[in-house]
Scaffold this motif. Structure first.
Motif, PDB file in Angstrom:
ATOM      1  N   GLN A   4       0.784  -1.165  -0.117  1.00 41.30           N
ATOM      2  CA  GLN A   4       0.007  -0.208  -0.091  1.00 41.30           C
ATOM      3  C   GLN A   4       0.909   1.241   0.002  1.00 41.30           C
ATOM      4  O   GLN A   4       0.648   2.002  -0.685  1.00 41.30           O
ATOM      5  CB  GLN A   4      -0.816   0.123   1.197  1.00 41.30           C
ATOM      6  N   ILE A   5       1.891   1.119   0.764  1.00 43.43           N
ATOM      7  CA  ILE A   5       2.979   2.293   0.756  1.00 43.43           C
ATOM      8  C   ILE A   5       3.662   2.568  -0.553  1.00 43.43           C
ATOM      9  O   ILE A   5       3.579   3.674  -1.021  1.00 43.43           O
ATOM     10  CB  ILE A   5       3.911   2.251   1.954  1.00 43.43           C
ATOM     11  N   THR A   6       4.126   1.364  -1.344  1.00 41.38           N
ATOM     12  CA  THR A   6       4.952   1.590  -2.210  1.00 41.38           C
ATOM     13  C   THR A   6       4.151   2.011  -3.398  1.00 41.38           C
ATOM     14  O   THR A   6       4.520   2.929  -4.363  1.00 41.38           O
ATOM     15  CB  THR A   6       5.831   0.295  -2.628  1.00 41.38           C
ATOM     16  N   LEU A   7       2.777   1.331  -3.455  1.00 42.28           N
ATOM     17  CA  LEU A   7       2.064   1.792  -4.741  1.00 42.28           C
ATOM     18  C   LEU A   7       1.665   3.361  -4.617  1.00 42.28           C
ATOM     19  O   LEU A   7       1.797   3.782  -5.831  1.00 42.28           O
ATOM     20  CB  LEU A   7       0.598   0.867  -4.561  1.00 42.28           C
ATOM     21  N   LEU A  49      13.036  -1.966   5.254  1.00 40.23           N
ATOM     22  CA  LEU A  49      11.929  -1.193   6.223  1.00 40.23           C
ATOM     23  C   LEU A  49      12.829  -0.104   6.780  1.00 40.23           C
ATOM     24  O   LEU A  49      12.110   1.191   6.802  1.00 40.23           O
ATOM     25  CB  LEU A  49      11.594  -2.060   7.254  1.00 40.23           C
ATOM     26  N   ASP A  50      14.131   0.078   7.114  1.00 39.06           N
ATOM     27  CA  ASP A  50      14.824   0.985   7.519  1.00 39.06           C
ATOM     28  C   ASP A  50      14.728   2.049   6.695  1.00 39.06           C
ATOM     29  O   ASP A  50      14.429   3.414   7.104  1.00 39.06           O
ATOM     30  CB  ASP A  50      16.023   0.556   8.074  1.00 39.06           C
ATOM     31  N   LYS A  51      15.158   2.134   5.535  1.00 35.75           N
ATOM     32  CA  LYS A  51      15.019   2.862   4.514  1.00 35.75           C
ATOM     33  C   LYS A  51      13.864   3.397   4.048  1.00 35.75           C
ATOM     34  O   LYS A  51      13.645   4.657   3.836  1.00 35.75           O
ATOM     35  CB  LYS A  51      15.996   2.576   3.159  1.00 35.75           C
ATOM     36  N   GLU A  52      12.854   2.482   4.195  1.00 36.83           N
ATOM     37  CA  GLU A  52      11.499   2.862   3.721  1.00 36.83           C
ATOM     38  C   GLU A  52      11.085   3.770   4.770  1.00 36.83           C
ATOM     39  O   GLU A  52      10.133   4.626   4.433  1.00 36.83           O
ATOM     40  CB  GLU A  52      10.600   1.438   3.473  1.00 36.83           C
ATOM     41  N   LEU A  53      11.121   3.593   5.873  1.00 35.20           N
ATOM     42  CA  LEU A  53      10.721   4.369   7.025  1.00 35.20           C
ATOM     43  C   LEU A  53      11.331   5.892   6.926  1.00 35.20           C
ATOM     44  O   LEU A  53      10.563   6.883   7.025  1.00 35.20           O
ATOM     45  CB  LEU A  53      11.011   3.829   8.400  1.00 35.20           C
ATOM     46  N   LEU A  54      12.554   5.772   6.377  1.00 35.19           N
ATOM     47  CA  LEU A  54      13.087   7.205   5.962  1.00 35.19           C
ATOM     48  C   LEU A  54      12.314   7.902   5.077  1.00 35.19           C
ATOM     49  O   LEU A  54      12.029   9.227   5.137  1.00 35.19           O
ATOM     50  CB  LEU A  54      14.578   7.079   5.673  1.00 35.19           C
ATOM     51  N   ARG A  55      12.191   7.337   3.955  1.00 34.68           N
ATOM     52  CA  ARG A  55      11.199   7.728   3.026  1.00 34.68           C
ATOM     53  C   ARG A  55      10.172   8.269   3.185  1.00 34.68           C
ATOM     54  O   ARG A  55       9.467   9.126   2.710  1.00 34.68           O
ATOM     55  CB  ARG A  55      11.479   6.872   1.660  1.00 34.68           C
ATOM     56  N   GLU A  56       9.189   7.388   3.796  1.00 36.47           N
ATOM     57  CA  GLU A  56       7.633   7.574   3.985  1.00 36.47           C
ATOM     58  C   GLU A  56       7.551   8.723   5.100  1.00 36.47           C
ATOM     59  O   GLU A  56       6.702   9.491   5.120  1.00 36.47           O
ATOM     60  CB  GLU A  56       7.045   6.350   4.427  1.00 36.47           C
TER      61      GLU A  56
END
Length: 503
Positions: A423-426, A441-448
Motif C-alpha cells: 500500500q505504501i509503495t503503490l 524497512l529502515d530505508k522505507e521508514l526514512l522515505r515515508e
C-alpha cells in the motif's frame, strides 16, 4: 485548519514546580471551583487548555515548539535525516547544532532543555486541570471520560520523555509541591502503558479530529510496544500488531501530500494532529521558514509576498539520493535551481552565485548558503504569514501499516508484511522489493516519514543510531537517551543524572 479558539474564562499566572525548573506559565480557562461544571462550554474550555499545551511555548529560557525550535530540531538533527550546518556566523549558537549532529551534546544544550520543558509544561497544565475537575461539582460519572482524555494526553507527554530522557520523574499530583525524584525507565514505560490502557474504554470510539480517541490511544500503545525492546529490553512485536489492528476508520490518501496541505484537516489518513490557526493566535508553527534560503520568497511569489527565511535546517548528504526519481515522496525535499517567478531566471544570491540547492555539504562548520536540500513537506503558498495554518501531523495511518510490516518481519514472517508495504509503495510510485527485510524497512521508514520528527527513534530501534554516519563517529549506547538538563539538576537535588553523563 480554521478552528475556534475558546476565550479564557480567567487567566492566572501559576508557578509550576513540577517541571523541575523555574517555569512560569499562564493557566488558561481556569474557573472558580464552586462554579465549574455547570455548562458544556466550561468543560470544553478547560479541557481545551490541555490540547493547546501541545503547541508548546517560547520564553526567555527556551523555545519549546514541537514543530521547529527546538523539539523538532533536536530529534531531527540527532538522526541521520537532517542537519543544521553552520553557515559563516549563522546557526552556530554556541555549537548546540554541531553537538547534536556529532552526538557530543552535554546537559547544557539548549535544545535538550527546550524538549524537557515542552513536556513538563504540558504535564503541569494537565495536572492543574485534573485538580480543578477533582474540586468541581461534576458527578463521578461525568468526570470519568474527562479524566481519561486528560490522562491520555499526559501519557503522550510521558511517552516523549520515555523516548528522549528515560529516567524521569512521574508527577501526577498538582498539590504536591515537593521536589520529585527520578523514576526508572521501566517505571515510566509501565506508567504510560497503564494510563492508556485504563483510559481506553472511556475514550470516544469514533473519529474525532485532533482529539484523543480510542484509535489514538491504540496507536500510541503500538508505538510503545514497537519500541519496547529499545526502551526496556523486552520485545513486544505481537502486542504492537494487536494494537494496530484495533485502529479503524482511516485510510491512505491517494496523494501522499494531501496530509500536508494547509487545509489538511480533511485528510482521512491523519489519526492525530495538533491544530493551528494563525488568525486565532496560535504560535510556533514556522518550520518552513527555518529551512529555506533568505531569498526563497522570490521562488514562492512573483512579488516576494512570503515570509523571511532563516537558511537553516536541511537534509543530510545522502538522504536525497535514497529516493528513486520515480518516488513521489522525493518532492518533500527542495533541490536544484530556484527560479525567480518575476524574471523566470535562477535567483542569484548576494555573492553573485545561483541559488541552487545541492545535496552535498562541503564543510559542515562553514557551509555555503545554497548547500543542503531543504525541507519542503508541508504546503508552501504565497502570502503566508509567519505562523502557518497547516495542522502538525503527529500520527497517520501509514504508520499503522508500517508498524505491522516491521513487526511481522521481526517475527520471521516477511510474507505477512507484504500487503502493508504494498500500500505504501503503490502510492509512492515505487516497486515492491523482492525481499522485505529490516534493511529495506529502515530505508522505507526514512522515505515515508521524512521530516516528521520520528527518525531518531527509528535509528535507535534499528541500531543505526550507534553507527558512524556523515559528520558523526560511533555513538555510545548511553546516548540513546539525552541527559537531564543541567539547570534542572541544579534546582532539584533529588534528581540523578542519566547514566553515561557527568552530574
Amino acid at each position: 485548519m480554521k478552528i475556534k479558539i475558546i476565550a479564557a474564562i480567567v487567566i492566572a499566572s501559576t508557578l509550576f514546580t513540577y517541571s523541575c525548573t523555574d517555569l512560569e506559565e499562564d493557566l488558561y480557562d481556569r474557573v472558580e471551583d464552586g462554579d465549574f461544571g455547570q455548562t458544556p462550554g466550561e468543560i470544553q474550555a478547560l479541557v481545551g487548555g490541555a490540547y493547546s499545551s501541545l503547541r508548546g511555548f517560547g520564553d526567555a529560557i527556551s523555545n519549546s515548539y514541537p514543530t521547529c525550535e527546538y523539539v523538532f530540531f533536536l530529534n531531527e538533527v540527532a538522526s541521520d535525516e537532517a542537519t543544521i550546518p553552520t553557515r559563516g556566523t549563522d546557526w552556530y549558537d554556541g555549537g548546540q547544532y554541531q553537538d547534536a549532529q556529532r552526538h557530543t551534546w552535554n546537559a547544557d544544550n539548549r535544545m535538550i532543555l527546550s524538549s524537557w520543558r515542552y513536556c513538563y509544561a504540558g504535564i503541569a497544565k494537565i495536572n492543574s486541570i485534573i485538580y480543578q475537575i477533582d474540586k468541581s461539582n461534576l458527578s463521578a460519572e461525568a468526570k470519568a471520560p474527562i479524566y481519561a482524555e486528560l490522562k491520555s494526553i499526559r501519557a503522550y507527554y510521558y511517552y516523549i520523555l520515555l523516548d528522549m530522557f528515560g529516567n524521569v520523574p512521574i508527577v501526577t499530583n498538582f498539590e504536591d509541591v515537593g521536589l520529585p525524584s527520578n523514576s526508572t525507565r521501566q517505571q515510566v514505560y509501565d506508567f504510560v502503558e497503564s494510563e492508556l490502557l485504563e483510559s481506553l474504554p472511556l475514550l470516544p470510539s469514533g473519529k474525532v479530529y485532533s482529539k484523543f480517541t480510542q484509535s489514538v490511544a491504540y496507536s500510541l500503545l503500538a508505538r510503545l510496544y514497537l519500541n519496547s525492546e529499545a526502551f526496556v529490553g523486552v520485545a513486544r512485536w505481537q502486542d504492537c500488531i494487536d494494537m494496530c489492528q484495533n485502529v479503524t476508520g482511516y485510510s491512505l490518501t491517494p496523494d501522499y501530500f494531501a496530509s500536508f496541505l494547509t487545509a489538511n484537516h480533511t485528510s482521512p489518513e491523519i489519526i492525530f494532529a495538533i491544530p493551528y490557526d494563525s488568525a486565532a493566535g496560535t504560535v510556533g508553527n514556522y518550520g518552513s521558514s527555518m529551512s529555506f534560503h533568505y531569498l526563497q520568497k522570490l521562488a514562492v511569489s512573483a512579488t516576494g509576498d512570503y515570509q523571511w527565511s532563516a537558511n537553516g535546517i536541511c537534509a543530510q548528504p545522502g538522504v536525497f539520493s535514497t529516493f528513486e526519481d520515480t518516488d513521489k515522496r522525493k518532492k518533500a525535499m527542495l533541490a536544484g535551481d530556484q527560479i525567480n517567478l518575476a524574471t523566470g531566471n535562477v535567483i542569484m544570491m548576494d555573492n553573485g552565485e545561483p541559488l541552487t540547492y545541492t545535496e552535498e555539504i562541503t564543510n559542515f562548520t562553514n557551509a555555503k548558503q545554497n548547500e543542503g536540500v531543504r525541507l519542503h513537506k508541508y504546503e508552501v503558498k504565497a502570502g503566508e504569514k509567519w505562523e502557518r495554518d497547516h495542522d502538525w501531523v503527529v500520527i497517520r495511518y501509514a504508520e499503522i501499516l508500517m508498524m505491522q510490516a516491521e513487526c511481522y518481519v521481526r517475527l520471521g514472517s516477511p510474507g505477512l508484511a507484504a500487503p502493508f508495504v504494498e500500500q505504501i509503495t503503490l502510492r509512492a510510485g515505487t516497486e515492491m522489493p523482492a525481499t522485505i527485510d529490516l534493511a529495506f524497512l529502515d530505508k522505507e521508514l526514512l522515505r515515508e516519514f521524512i521530516f516528521e520528527g520520528r527518525r531518531r527513534t527509528d535509528n535507535i530501534r534499528f541500531g543505526t543510531f550507534f553507527q558512524p554516519w556523515w559528520e558523526k563517529g560511533t555513538t555510545p549506547a548511553t546516548r540513546a537517551i539525552f541527559p537531564i538538563p543541567a539547570s534542572v539538576l541544579s534546582t532539584n537535588s533529588n534528581l540523578n543524572q542519566n547514566p553515561g553523563y557527568p552530574n
